[in-house]
Design an enzyme around this catalytic site. Structure first.
Site, short mmCIF file in Angstrom:
data_model
loop_
_atom_site.label_atom_id
_atom_site.label_comp_id
_atom_site.label_asym_id
_atom_site.label_seq_id
_atom_site.Cartn_x
_atom_site.Cartn_y
_atom_site.Cartn_z
N GLY A 93 10.31 9.45 -4.89
CA GLY A 93 11.65 8.93 -4.68
C GLY A 93 12.48 9.73 -3.71
O GLY A 93 13.62 9.37 -3.42
N ASP A 204 -0.37 -0.98 -6.94
CA ASP A 204 0.93 -1.25 -6.33
C ASP A 204 0.81 -1.57 -4.84
O ASP A 204 1.77 -2.00 -4.21
CB ASP A 204 1.89 -0.08 -6.54
#
Length: 230
Positions: A93, A204
């Protein structure tokens, strides 16, 4: 087909990372870093240290830290009898701004080589390009101020065209521009040969599998090898 796969990759990358992915790590919490035994390893006075400073791609999200590409680099160094210790300071992140804020803590560790892998999350969130460029330059300046002898390597990144073609193109140029300005070795695209290939990425569609990590490590080693042999 390869072009189509890359487009699918970039679209998936935008959807996942722009939403923060599946990571539960807090970007500004240094305790969440994936570090390979820093206390034990960097205490070796005769060992040089390589810090990988980046986001989830460096951290190896979805894998054991020992399967992420920095650990693969460590294995390569060990096999060649090179006395280097790799520190994985990747944090999922991470943006260039949060990385800039975290940098002082990371630089408490010795850094003979500093590999800077940040910017993808900036681009996916549409952060102004000037801000991303400024943050990356500030990180480079801070590393050099801490130790002028630290060798810095910059990794390039690409993003999907969701923010418009102009933004996408200018984003891609940030990395070679900064490398040239600061006379830094550049890894042109960290995920070259991996992005868009479902067999080399996790479910993903973004983060490399164990085999994908090995290819990423090859991309890094193609530039890093000359630096460690200097």
């Amino acid at each position: 087909m390869h072009t189509l796969l890359k487009l699918c990759y970039f679209f998936s990358l935008f959807l996942l990372l722009s939403c923060g992915g599946k990571s539960t790590q807090k970007p500004d919490d240094p305790s969440n870093e994936s570090v390979d035994s820093p206390t034990e390893e960097i205490s070796k006075e005769d060992s040089k240290t390589i810090i990988f400073f980046g986001d989830s791609l460096t951290a190896g999200l979805g894998l054991d830290p020992q399967e992420a590409f920095p650990a693969v680099i460590q294995d390569t160094l060990n096999s060649l009898g090179m006395n280097y210790t790799v520190i994985n300071s990747g944090l999922s992140g991470e943006t260039t701004a949060s990385g800039r804020n975290r940098l002082d803590w990371v630089l408490n560790q010795k850094a003979d080589i500093f590999i800077l892998e940040l910017g993808a999350n900036d681009g996916l969130r549409g952060i102004p390009l000037a801000e991303t460029r400024t943050n990356l330059q500030a990180i480079i300046d801070a590393v050099r101020q801490k130790n002028p002898n630290t060798k810095i390597i910059l990794t390039g990144m690409q993003i999907p065209p969701n923010m418009g073609q102009d933004y996408t193109s200018e984003f891609r140029k940030i990395f070679p521009d900064l490398a040239e300005k600061n006379t830094l070795p550049l890894i042109p695209f960290l995920l070259e040969g991996v992005a868009g290939n479902p067999e080399l990425n996790q479910e993903d569609g973004i983060h490399p599998t164990i085999e994908g990590q090995k290819i990423v490590a090859d991309n890094v080693w193609a530039v890093l090898e000359d630096v460690v042999r200097e």
